[in-house]
Design a protein around this motif. Structure first.
Motif, PDB file in Angstrom:
ATOM      1  N   VAL A   1       0.855  -1.181   0.000  1.00 19.56           N
ATOM      2  CA  VAL A   1       0.000   0.000   0.000  1.00 19.56           C
ATOM      3  C   VAL A   1       0.898   1.240   0.000  1.00 19.56           C
ATOM      4  CG1 VAL A   1      -1.778   1.286   1.229  1.00 19.56           C
ATOM      5  CG2 VAL A   1      -1.849  -1.208   1.212  1.00 19.56           C
TER       6      VAL A   1
ATOM      7  N   ARG B   1      -0.393   4.558  -0.601  1.00 21.58           N
ATOM      8  CA  ARG B   1      -1.098   5.703  -0.014  1.00 21.58           C
ATOM      9  C   ARG B   1      -2.526   5.318   0.367  1.00 21.58           C
ATOM     10  NH1 ARG B   1      -1.169  10.396  -4.145  1.00 21.58           N
ATOM     11  NH2 ARG B   1      -1.369   8.635  -5.608  1.00 21.58           N
ATOM     12  N   ARG B   2      -3.018   5.972   1.405  1.00 20.39           N
ATOM     13  CA  ARG B   2      -4.453   5.922   1.724  1.00 20.39           C
ATOM     14  C   ARG B   2      -5.044   7.257   1.273  1.00 20.39           C
ATOM     15  NH1 ARG B   2      -7.147   7.695   6.259  1.00 20.39           N
ATOM     16  NH2 ARG B   2      -5.247   7.734   7.518  1.00 20.39           N
TER      17      ARG B   2
ATOM     18  N   GLU C   1     -10.816   8.745   7.283  1.00 20.07           N
ATOM     19  CA  GLU C   1     -11.614   7.753   8.007  1.00 20.07           C
ATOM     20  C   GLU C   1     -12.882   8.402   8.575  1.00 20.07           C
ATOM     21  OE1 GLU C   1      -8.377   4.639   9.780  1.00 20.07           O
ATOM     22  OE2 GLU C   1      -8.429   6.635  10.659  1.00 20.07           O
TER      23      GLU C   1
ATOM     24  N   LEU D   1      -9.512   4.951  -3.014  1.00 21.50           N
ATOM     25  CA  LEU D   1      -9.343   4.797  -1.572  1.00 21.50           C
ATOM     26  C   LEU D   1      -7.910   4.426  -1.200  1.00 21.50           C
ATOM     27  CD1 LEU D   1     -12.604   2.775  -0.777  1.00 21.50           C
ATOM     28  CD2 LEU D   1     -12.260   5.247  -0.664  1.00 21.50           C
ATOM     29  N   TYR D   2      -7.289   3.500  -1.938  1.00 22.84           N
ATOM     30  CA  TYR D   2      -5.915   3.071  -1.667  1.00 22.84           C
ATOM     31  C   TYR D   2      -5.164   3.003  -3.001  1.00 22.84           C
ATOM     32  CZ  TYR D   2      -7.592   1.455   2.912  1.00 22.84           C
ATOM     33  OH  TYR D   2      -8.137   1.375   4.164  1.00 22.84           O
ATOM     34  N   GLN D   3      -3.863   3.215  -2.916  1.00 28.06           N
ATOM     35  CA  GLN D   3      -3.002   3.046  -4.076  1.00 28.06           C
ATOM     36  C   GLN D   3      -1.952   1.990  -3.757  1.00 28.06           C
ATOM     37  OE1 GLN D   3      -3.082   4.533  -7.323  1.00 28.06           O
ATOM     38  NE2 GLN D   3      -1.722   2.749  -7.520  1.00 28.06           N
TER      39      GLN D   3
ATOM     40  N   SER E   1      -9.581   2.565   8.710  1.00 30.17           N
ATOM     41  CA  SER E   1      -8.735   1.750   7.843  1.00 30.17           C
ATOM     42  C   SER E   1      -8.022   0.699   8.678  1.00 30.17           C
ATOM     43  CB  SER E   1      -7.719   2.632   7.129  1.00 30.17           C
ATOM     44  OG  SER E   1      -6.849   1.846   6.338  1.00 30.17           O
TER      45      SER E   1
ATOM     46  N   THR F   1      -2.431   0.189   7.039  1.00 31.19           N
ATOM     47  CA  THR F   1      -1.782   1.490   6.907  1.00 31.19           C
ATOM     48  C   THR F   1      -0.877   1.508   5.678  1.00 31.19           C
ATOM     49  OG1 THR F   1       0.076   0.824   8.294  1.00 31.19           O
ATOM     50  CG2 THR F   1      -1.843   1.800   9.394  1.00 31.19           C
ATOM     51  N   GLN F   2      -0.330   2.652   5.406  1.00 29.19           N
ATOM     52  CA  GLN F   2       0.628   2.791   4.312  1.00 29.19           C
ATOM     53  C   GLN F   2       1.850   1.911   4.576  1.00 29.19           C
ATOM     54  OE1 GLN F   2       1.528   6.842   3.384  1.00 29.19           O
ATOM     55  NE2 GLN F   2       3.462   6.343   2.362  1.00 29.19           N
TER      56      GLN F   2
ATOM     57  N   LEU G   1      -9.772  -4.139   3.871  1.00 27.10           N
ATOM     58  CA  LEU G   1      -9.024  -2.923   4.153  1.00 27.10           C
ATOM     59  C   LEU G   1      -9.868  -1.934   4.954  1.00 27.10           C
ATOM     60  CD1 LEU G   1      -7.344  -2.359   0.662  1.00 27.10           C
ATOM     61  CD2 LEU G   1      -6.435  -3.583   2.642  1.00 27.10           C
ATOM     62  N   ALA G   2     -11.152  -1.862   4.645  1.00 27.34           N
ATOM     63  CA  ALA G   2     -12.101  -0.979   5.338  1.00 27.34           C
ATOM     64  C   ALA G   2     -13.504  -1.453   4.985  1.00 27.34           C
ATOM     65  CB  ALA G   2     -11.900   0.486   4.937  1.00 27.34           C
TER      66      ALA G   2
END
Length: 410
Positions: free
Chosen positions: A83, A85-86, A90, A100-102, A194, A197-198, A210-211
């Motif tokens: 991951v 980036r987020r 939240e 949402l995530y990269q 989340s 985490t990153q 993830l969420a």
């Protein structure tokens, strides 16, 4: 002159007073008997009555329930990677398709480039195979080459075209994986915390999401109703004892306040919960301000059916005998109390709902029921009439006044 002793004088005085005392005693007894003859007998008991009428009475059900999100989606990765980036806050509201995530896309971008090159190579090979087949066709017609050589060349051209399509599919797969490296919201709603985490390594087959995103406007309320009550209601509907009610539902929050918005019953489950013996009814409510949260306990109130021709009777008018059978007292002929057995299975507010034993126009006694018996003489007045207390007779007042002034023996 005759001289008498003091003892003889006292005896003579007592003999003289005896007739006077007898006359006074007789007068008092006669007066007492006369008073008893005038007002000693007790008159009919005053009772208050209500005149009943028939009406359509709703069958109101008050059942508990819990709120359930209208839509729930777990955000999960579909490719493996770290991951980077987020991309959301939240607890915020996210929209469908929002990133949402990269996940690190390097490997997937390389796979796309490799698949693109493979497609280009396959197309070149297909063009060469097709050109060879095209050259062999006229030669085969003049028998400059064998028919078998032309057939093989045409087959190789078709295989080359199939290889192009196969490599195009692999290129599309690589592009999809590259697109999955950016994880987007599958639905619109409120996203929770989340769980990764990153820098976390995620995979497509991991156990935890993830969420979680929940859509709470509108929101569902799952209502639990006893299967026995639901069966009795359905039987009454089938027999025509009650009419179908409304699908509108009111909601009471945990603090007892009214929610304010009206919901609608959507459907009823087709099976009974084995552990609780209940059937789930699902209602939908608008939730624009987000007052209702998933998992919240609420109380619902709705009209499941309507009883036509029922009669509402004040609760204090309905009594029950030792066997539990309900009965009331009516104002009968000649102003006498008449007992009547009734069917009263449920209450509504401060009244019993009577579905049998009474008819419109009956006068049901609701006040003065203490020690009332069937056939007793009564003085009926409308319920709520104040009781009049008559002043004492004028003679009695004068007699009391005379006794107060000189009632003592002279």
């Amino acid at each position: 002159m005759v001289h008498r002793s003091p003892g003889i004088a006292t005896a003579l005085a007592l003999l003289t007073l005896l007739p006077m005392l007898g006359a006074c005693s007789g007068g008092s007894d006669a007066a007492a008997q006369k008073g008893e003859g005038k007002g000693g007998a007790r008159g009919p008991t005053q009772v208050g009555f209500v005149t009943v009428t028939t009406s359509s009475v709703p069958v109101v059900s008050e059942l508990g329930g819990r709120t359930v999100a209208y839509e729930t989606s777990e955000v999960r990765p579909q490719v493996n990677g770290l991951v980077q980036r987020r991309l959301f806050t939240e607890g915020s509201f996210v929209r469908q398709g929002q990133p949402l995530y990269q996940i690190d896309p390097s490997l997937y971008r390389a796979a796309v480039n490799e698949a693109s090159a493979t497609v280009a190579s396959a197309r070149a090979a297909a063009d060469a195979a097709q050109a060879r087949a095209n050259r062999f066709r006229p030669l085969a017609q003049i028998e400059a080459v064998s028919q078998q050589e032309y057939t093989d060349a045409a087959a190789q051209a078709r295989q080359a075209r199939a290889s192009v399509n196969q490599n195009l599919a692999q290129l599309e797969t690589a592009r999809i994986n590259l697109r999955f490296a950016t994880i987007r919201a599958p639905i619109s709603g409120r996203i929770g915390r989340s769980l990764f985490t990153q820098g976390a390594l995620v995979s497509a087959n991991q156990a935890n999401p993830l969420a979680v995103i929940q859509r709470t406007d509108p929101i569902y309320v799952d209502i639990q109703q006893s299967s026995a009550d639901l069966t009795a209601l359905r039987r009454a509907l089938a027999q025509g004892g009650v009419a179908p009610g409304s699908t509108q539902v009111r909601l009471l929050l945990e603090d007892g306040s009214d929610y304010g918005y009206t919901g609608t019953v959507q459907f009823s489950e087709l099976q009974v919960n084995e552990s609780t013996g209940t059937v789930t009814l699902r209602a939908s409510f608008p939730n624009p301000q987000g007052v209702l949260l998933p998992g919240q306990f609420v109380q619902t109130r709705f009209i499941q059916a309507v009883t036509p021709g029922a009669i509402l009777v004040p609760q204090n008018a309905v009594q029950r005998d030792i066997s539990g059978k309900a009965y009331v007292f009516l104002v009968g002929p000649d102003n006498k109390a008449s007992r009547r057995d009734v069917v009263a299975d449920r209450t509504q507010g401060s009244d019993w709902v009577v579905t049998g034993g009474l008819k419109a126009g009956d006068k049901v006694i609701s006040q003065g029921l203490s020690n009332l018996r069937d056939g007793a003489a009564i003085r009926p007045v409308p319920a709520g009439t104040p009781q009049r207390i008559a002043p004492p007779p004028a003679g009695a007042a004068g007699q009391a006044k005379g006794q107060g002034k000189g009632g003592g023996p002279a």
